[in-house]
Scaffold this active site. Structure first.
Site, PDB file in Angstrom:
ATOM      1  N   GLY A 252       0.833  -1.202   0.000  1.00 58.91           N
ATOM      2  CA  GLY A 252       0.000   0.000   0.000  1.00 58.91           C
ATOM      3  C   GLY A 252       0.867   1.250   0.000  1.00 58.91           C
ATOM      4  O   GLY A 252       0.646   2.179  -0.793  1.00 58.91           O
ATOM      5  N   GLU A 272       4.853   4.811   6.595  1.00 56.50           N
ATOM      6  CA  GLU A 272       5.485   3.903   7.549  1.00 56.50           C
ATOM      7  C   GLU A 272       4.946   2.523   7.228  1.00 56.50           C
ATOM      8  O   GLU A 272       3.740   2.312   7.250  1.00 56.50           O
ATOM      9  CB  GLU A 272       5.122   4.356   8.971  1.00 56.50           C
ATOM     10  CG  GLU A 272       5.918   3.664  10.038  1.00 56.50           C
ATOM     11  CD  GLU A 272       5.020   3.001  11.035  1.00 56.50           C
ATOM     12  OE1 GLU A 272       4.316   3.686  11.769  1.00 56.50           O
ATOM     13  OE2 GLU A 272       5.013   1.752  11.043  1.00 56.50           O
ATOM     14  N   CYS A 309       3.752  -2.411  14.477  1.00 53.10           N
ATOM     15  CA  CYS A 309       4.831  -2.233  13.502  1.00 53.10           C
ATOM     16  C   CYS A 309       6.181  -2.493  14.166  1.00 53.10           C
ATOM     17  O   CYS A 309       7.173  -2.715  13.476  1.00 53.10           O
ATOM     18  CB  CYS A 309       4.777  -0.850  12.887  1.00 53.10           C
ATOM     19  SG  CYS A 309       4.090   0.377  13.958  1.00 53.10           S
ATOM     20  N   GLU A 398       8.161  -9.258   6.334  1.00 51.39           N
ATOM     21  CA  GLU A 398       7.359  -9.046   7.542  1.00 51.39           C
ATOM     22  C   GLU A 398       6.157  -9.991   7.543  1.00 51.39           C
ATOM     23  O   GLU A 398       5.456 -10.117   6.536  1.00 51.39           O
ATOM     24  CB  GLU A 398       6.848  -7.597   7.585  1.00 51.39           C
ATOM     25  CG  GLU A 398       5.987  -7.311   8.806  1.00 51.39           C
ATOM     26  CD  GLU A 398       5.314  -5.931   8.770  1.00 51.39           C
ATOM     27  OE1 GLU A 398       5.280  -5.286   9.814  1.00 51.39           O
ATOM     28  OE2 GLU A 398       4.819  -5.522   7.700  1.00 51.39           O
TER      29      GLU A 398
END
Ligand code: NAP
Length: 531
Positions: A252, A272, A309, A398
């Site tokens: 995104g 971020e 995060c 991730e």
């Protein structure tokens, strides 16, 4: 259809410059992941006509809003905070239902959100955000005279903010991006996240009420709902938008960066995105407290279903009996950790697929208790060796949720090679005893190049909102490593410097005017002064 909850009513509408507007596109309902049921009311996505209306209003508001004083904007931010507190009971109930996150966590997030707004109010009153500098004229300088030069920061213009799924309050409608942009003097258009539309509506109304009571132009704030690839891209490419704040996935964030860069007038995107937050366990620390570290690590890994995060998704250590103790304690703690709901069925599916790909590429050590619902997070811990890790993109990707990979190194050189081989990160953590300081001293300069925040001891999941915080880091942690999305420095993302050369005294902005009417600390001919 409307749903009545104590103290306020949700209508399912967007809020464009203070006017409630129903969307005309896809219907969206929030989903209670703990109860496994959809929530009223129905929301509807907007389209490019709503983007146009919100951006036109924001552009209209900009001239007046940017001319407001620091004190007026400080009071505006404080009024938003007070309005949020006034509806906190209703807000917390709705946010808990929409997110499946525990009430204590959401109560804390309300405090964090209002605390952030008040932090930026104090930044405005303190004044150094103006960046005032004056180089006085030197008419007699030879061979050439120096003109009178004065510099200050001004706001960029209307800012688009993309709400995050994992912090429905602190990184959403009135979160850090919005607070810092409004503090800078930028009107804000938020794209709310479909995972928590009711929370978004409640907070948007708190902001819109503050706009009215503070006498600001209505276009200072708008909330839209819509699809990312349609409404989101329309927002980023609207010529009236001058910067973007985003928290979410790598795909995104990079899509928004590409769209912003392809505009006739490219604009900055502060995205971020993706971080696996390596934790380095050095020999001495493992030797003296390997088991204790293993248990504490699992508490950090499983908190909030790992949907942070800054979740510790990577552990790196040299093979040793201490590491064996760490792994045994972590494995035991993880086996007992209950399944917890994830924010949305989509996030749970993406977590399950990430765990599946790690299962193929690494060795599974243990899993948490299995869950029964479609949103259950079934925690997972893997291990691999350093060479396999360095050779595999899958192992470095991730996995958003409670999943972590322990990388076993042959020696300290290999541990440093892993530190050099990883991508950019939000955080890097080092556990070191006094006996490890020499090795830690070699590691620190490597980690400075990789992460926005380096911790010695503790775990990366808590992010203090303060002046010295950096919640940023090299790509893919963020799209712009020069700044932070948490803490007072975040305001600089939405400002740019302007230099006034030989501008008539009567026309100079007060921040750089003679006599220092705003009582700022200013850099005058190179030296800080309050004169
Ligand atoms: P996301 O999919 O990146 O969505 C965040 C926002 O960006 C949404 O408003 C979304 O719109 C929009 N968007 C997504 N892709 C876009 C595109 N190609 N073009 C334009 N807009 C786009 O993040 P999410 O919904 O929060 O969670 C999905 C995954 O993101 C998670 O499973 C996790 O992997 C990751 N994530 C990471 C972090 C982190 O801090 N590292 C935080 C949250 C999520 P739509 O509403 O249309 O989707």
């Amino acid at each position: 259809m409307t749903a009545t909850i104590p103290g306020t009513t949700l209508t399912g509408e967007m809020l464009i410059a203070g006017t409630a507007v129903r969307g005309n596109g896809q219907e969206v309902r929030a989903f209670d992941p703990a109860a496994g049921r959809p929530l009223e009311p129905v929301y509807q996505h907007g389209d490019s006509s709503h983007v146009d209306a919100a951006c036109a209003a924001a552009a209209d508001a900009f001239a007046t809003y940017r001319a407001s004083t620091s004190e007026q904007r400080a009071q505006f931010l404080e009024t938003i905070a007070a309005n949020i507190e006034a509806i906190s009971e209703t807000l917390i109930a709705r946010t808990v239902a929409e997110s499946g996150l525990p009430q204590a966590r959401i109560t804390g997030e309300v405090g964090r959100t209002t605390g952030q707004l008040r932090l930026f109010a104090s930044v405005l009153r303190e004044g150094s955000w103006n960046g005032a500098r004056i180089d006085t004229a030197q008419p007699d300088r030879t061979p050439l005279p120096r003109p009178d030069l004065r510099q200050r920061f001004i706001p960029l213009g209307p800012v688009a903010v993309f709400s995050a799924s994992n912090f429905p309050l602190a990184f959403s409608v009135a979160g850090g991006d919005t607070a810092s942009a409004l503090a800078a003097g930028c009107p804000v258009v938020v794209k709310g996240h479909d995972a928590h539309p009711g929370t978004s509506e409640l907070v948007a109304r708190a902001i819109a009420d503050a706009v009215v009571s503070c006498g600001l132009p209505a276009g200072t704030f708008s909330l839209l709902f819509g699809s990312g690839p349609d409404l989101g891209i329309a927002l980023v490419t609207d010529p009236r938008i001058k910067a973007v704040g985003f928290t979410g996935s790598r795909s995104g964030g990079t899509a928004l960066v590409a769209a912003a860069a392809a505009r006739p007038e490219p604009i900055p995107v502060y995205a971020e995105m993706s971080s696996i937050n390596p934790v380095f366990l050095l020999d001495g620390a493992l030797d003296t407290r390997g088991a204790e570290l293993g248990t504490a690590f699992v508490a950090s890994l499983t908190m909030g279903s790992g949907q942070f995060c800054t979740n510790p998704g990577l552990v790196i250590a040299v093979d040793s009996p201490g590491l064996t103790n760490f792994v045994a304690a972590a494995s035991q703690a993880l086996t007992k950790s209950p399944a917890t709901p994830m924010l949305t069925p989509n996030i749970a599916r993406s977590y399950a697929s990430g765990v599946e790909s790690l299962t193929k590429a690494a060795e599974l050590i243990s899993r948490g208790e299995p869950g029964t619902s479609e949103t259950s997070c079934h925690a997972a811990l893997f291990t691999t060796d350093a060479q396999s890790f360095l050779a595999s993109e899958d192992l470095q990707a991730e996995v958003f949720g409670s999943s972590s990979l322990i990388v076993r190194c042959a020696d300290a050189d290999e541990l440093r090679a892993v530190a050099q081989g990883i991508e950019g990160q939000l955080t890097a953590t080092v556990h070191a005893d006094d006996s490890d300081l020499e090795e830690a001293g070699k590691l620190l300069p490597l980690l400075e190049l990789k992460a926005g925040r380096i911790l010695f001891g503790g775990w990366p999941t808590g992010v203090e909102v303060c002046h010295a915080m950096v919640h940023g880091g090299p790509f893919p942690a963020t799209s712009d490593s020069r700044t932070t999305s948490v803490g007072s420095l975040a305001i600089e993302r939405y400002l740019r410097p302007v230099c006034y050369q030989d501008v008539p005294k009567s026309l100079l902005p007060s921040a750089v005017a003679d006599g220092n009417p705003d009582h700022l600390w200013r850099r005058i001919d190179g030296a800080l002064s309050q004169d």
